[in-house]
Design a protein around this motif. Structure first.
Motif, PDB file in Angstrom:
ATOM      1  N   GLY A  95       0.926  -1.140   0.036  1.00 51.01           N
ATOM      2  CA  GLY A  95       0.126   0.336  -0.075  1.00 51.01           C
ATOM      3  C   GLY A  95       1.003   1.177  -0.027  1.00 51.01           C
ATOM      4  N   PHE A  96       0.525   2.114  -0.996  1.00 49.21           N
ATOM      5  CA  PHE A  96       1.171   3.473  -1.060  1.00 49.21           C
ATOM      6  C   PHE A  96       0.181   4.489  -0.473  1.00 49.21           C
ATOM      7  CE2 PHE A  96       2.638   0.885  -4.660  1.00 49.21           C
ATOM      8  CZ  PHE A  96       3.939   0.727  -4.366  1.00 49.21           C
ATOM      9  N   VAL A  97       0.533   5.315   0.473  1.00 49.14           N
ATOM     10  CA  VAL A  97      -0.399   6.292   0.982  1.00 49.14           C
ATOM     11  C   VAL A  97       0.266   7.558   0.750  1.00 49.14           C
ATOM     12  CG1 VAL A  97      -1.527   7.111   3.181  1.00 49.14           C
ATOM     13  CG2 VAL A  97      -1.059   4.737   2.861  1.00 49.14           C
ATOM     14  N   ASN A  98      -0.445   8.210   0.197  1.00 48.00           N
ATOM     15  CA  ASN A  98      -0.121   9.744  -0.268  1.00 48.00           C
ATOM     16  C   ASN A  98      -0.283  10.579   1.170  1.00 48.00           C
ATOM     17  OD1 ASN A  98       0.028  12.406  -1.341  1.00 48.00           O
ATOM     18  ND2 ASN A  98      -1.653  12.170  -2.809  1.00 48.00           N
ATOM     19  N   SER A  99       0.718  11.055   1.650  1.00 53.02           N
ATOM     20  CA  SER A  99       0.827  11.520   3.002  1.00 53.02           C
ATOM     21  C   SER A  99       1.987  12.492   3.032  1.00 53.02           C
ATOM     22  CB  SER A  99       1.021  10.230   3.983  1.00 53.02           C
ATOM     23  OG  SER A  99       2.000   9.536   3.863  1.00 53.02           O
ATOM     24  N   THR A 100       1.604  13.286   4.169  1.00 54.55           N
ATOM     25  CA  THR A 100       2.717  14.558   4.611  1.00 54.55           C
ATOM     26  C   THR A 100       3.940  13.970   5.088  1.00 54.55           C
ATOM     27  OG1 THR A 100       1.608  14.683   6.687  1.00 54.55           O
ATOM     28  CG2 THR A 100       0.895  16.340   4.746  1.00 54.55           C
ATOM     29  N   PRO A 101       4.996  14.446   5.230  1.00 56.15           N
ATOM     30  CA  PRO A 101       6.194  13.833   5.623  1.00 56.15           C
ATOM     31  C   PRO A 101       6.145  13.363   7.461  1.00 56.15           C
ATOM     32  CG  PRO A 101       6.753  15.843   4.573  1.00 56.15           C
ATOM     33  CD  PRO A 101       5.462  15.505   4.716  1.00 56.15           C
ATOM     34  N   VAL A 143      -4.627   6.818  -1.923  1.00 55.00           N
ATOM     35  CA  VAL A 143      -4.051   5.257  -1.604  1.00 55.00           C
ATOM     36  C   VAL A 143      -3.853   4.773  -3.123  1.00 55.00           C
ATOM     37  CG1 VAL A 143      -4.311   3.327  -0.402  1.00 55.00           C
ATOM     38  CG2 VAL A 143      -4.995   5.612   0.678  1.00 55.00           C
ATOM     39  N   GLU A 144      -2.870   3.798  -3.237  1.00 54.60           N
ATOM     40  CA  GLU A 144      -2.778   2.932  -4.169  1.00 54.60           C
ATOM     41  C   GLU A 144      -2.146   1.559  -3.500  1.00 54.60           C
ATOM     42  OE1 GLU A 144       0.231   2.267  -8.155  1.00 54.60           O
ATOM     43  OE2 GLU A 144      -0.804   4.518  -7.934  1.00 54.60           O
ATOM     44  N   VAL A 145      -2.972   0.640  -4.119  1.00 58.49           N
ATOM     45  CA  VAL A 145      -2.441  -0.655  -3.612  1.00 58.49           C
ATOM     46  C   VAL A 145      -2.325  -1.588  -4.591  1.00 58.49           C
ATOM     47  CG1 VAL A 145      -3.408  -2.419  -2.056  1.00 58.49           C
ATOM     48  CG2 VAL A 145      -4.216  -0.306  -1.547  1.00 58.49           C
ATOM     49  N   GLU A 146      -1.271  -2.293  -4.530  1.00 64.29           N
ATOM     50  CA  GLU A 146      -1.103  -3.904  -5.452  1.00 64.29           C
ATOM     51  C   GLU A 146      -1.257  -4.903  -4.668  1.00 64.29           C
ATOM     52  OE1 GLU A 146       3.646  -3.908  -6.130  1.00 64.29           O
ATOM     53  OE2 GLU A 146       2.728  -2.132  -7.034  1.00 64.29           O
ATOM     54  N   MET A 147      -1.015  -6.315  -5.231  1.00 64.12           N
ATOM     55  CA  MET A 147      -1.451  -7.356  -4.511  1.00 64.12           C
ATOM     56  C   MET A 147      -0.722  -8.529  -5.285  1.00 64.12           C
ATOM     57  SD  MET A 147      -5.150  -8.819  -3.377  1.00 64.12           S
ATOM     58  CE  MET A 147      -5.824  -8.699  -5.103  1.00 64.12           C
ATOM     59  N   ILE A 148      -0.080  -9.523  -4.808  1.00 65.28           N
ATOM     60  CA  ILE A 148       0.352 -10.843  -5.170  1.00 65.28           C
ATOM     61  C   ILE A 148      -0.428 -11.887  -4.464  1.00 65.28           C
ATOM     62  CG2 ILE A 148       2.046 -12.410  -5.209  1.00 65.28           C
ATOM     63  CD1 ILE A 148       3.995  -9.874  -4.877  1.00 65.28           C
ATOM     64  N   LEU A 149      -1.269 -12.762  -5.441  1.00 67.71           N
ATOM     65  CA  LEU A 149      -1.976 -13.883  -4.805  1.00 67.71           C
ATOM     66  C   LEU A 149      -1.838 -15.072  -5.434  1.00 67.71           C
ATOM     67  CD1 LEU A 149      -5.264 -13.949  -6.643  1.00 67.71           C
ATOM     68  CD2 LEU A 149      -4.264 -11.491  -6.142  1.00 67.71           C
TER      69      LEU A 149
END
Length: 153
Positions: A95-101, A143-149
């Protein structure tokens, strides 16, 4: 029929959720790649949730964004394999979260995706996970999410 006998699609319906139409790639890539019994997805954001955690997006809204990202990912997987009951195991999500430092609650945001996987797949939905903060994401996604299944053949 008890909850353990329901298909993943039926569990989604029971939760009041439905899978959206798979989103079209916005570049020169595909939504997922199958290698043997593994599927590696491309990252999925949302059309609904924009902005930065720690600035103009709350943890609760970020949680919903991660949940929607996972619904988008499940739509891609379903398109690839036909039925979500063919999922043998969720291996990992990133998970990639667009966030402040100074924002440090990325794991709380990513629980939106993780909680949904366990609700839908039970123990097969328990997975490894990374949750990282990013200075910016494409299209200002929260947010952006990628997955392995792993899938059954």
């Amino acid at each position: 029929m008890n909850n353990a006998e329901l298909t993943p699609e039926q569990k989604l319906q029971e939760l009041g959720l439905s899978l959206p139409a798979p989103r079209q790639a916005v570049g020169n890539y595909v939504g997922c790649v199958r290698v043997g019994h593994l599927i590696f997805t491309a990252g999925q954001g949302t059309d609904e949730y924009r902005g930065r955690l720690g600035e103009d997006v709350s943890i609760d809204v970020g949680y919903l964004a991660a949940k929607q990202c996972m619904l988008n990912l499940l739509a891609v997987v379903k398109q690839e394999i036909g039925e979500l009951s063919r999922v043998k195991r969720i291996v990992k999500i990133l998970g990639f979260v667009n966030s402040t430092p100074d924002f440090t609650d990325q794991p709380k945001v990513m629980n939106g995706a993780s909680d949904l996987l366990v609700q839908v797949f039970g123990d097969k939905g328990r997975h490894g996970r990374s949750a990282v903060g990013m200075a910016q994401l494409p299209l200002n996604n929260a947010v952006e999410v990628e997955m392995i299944l792993e899938i059954e053949e």
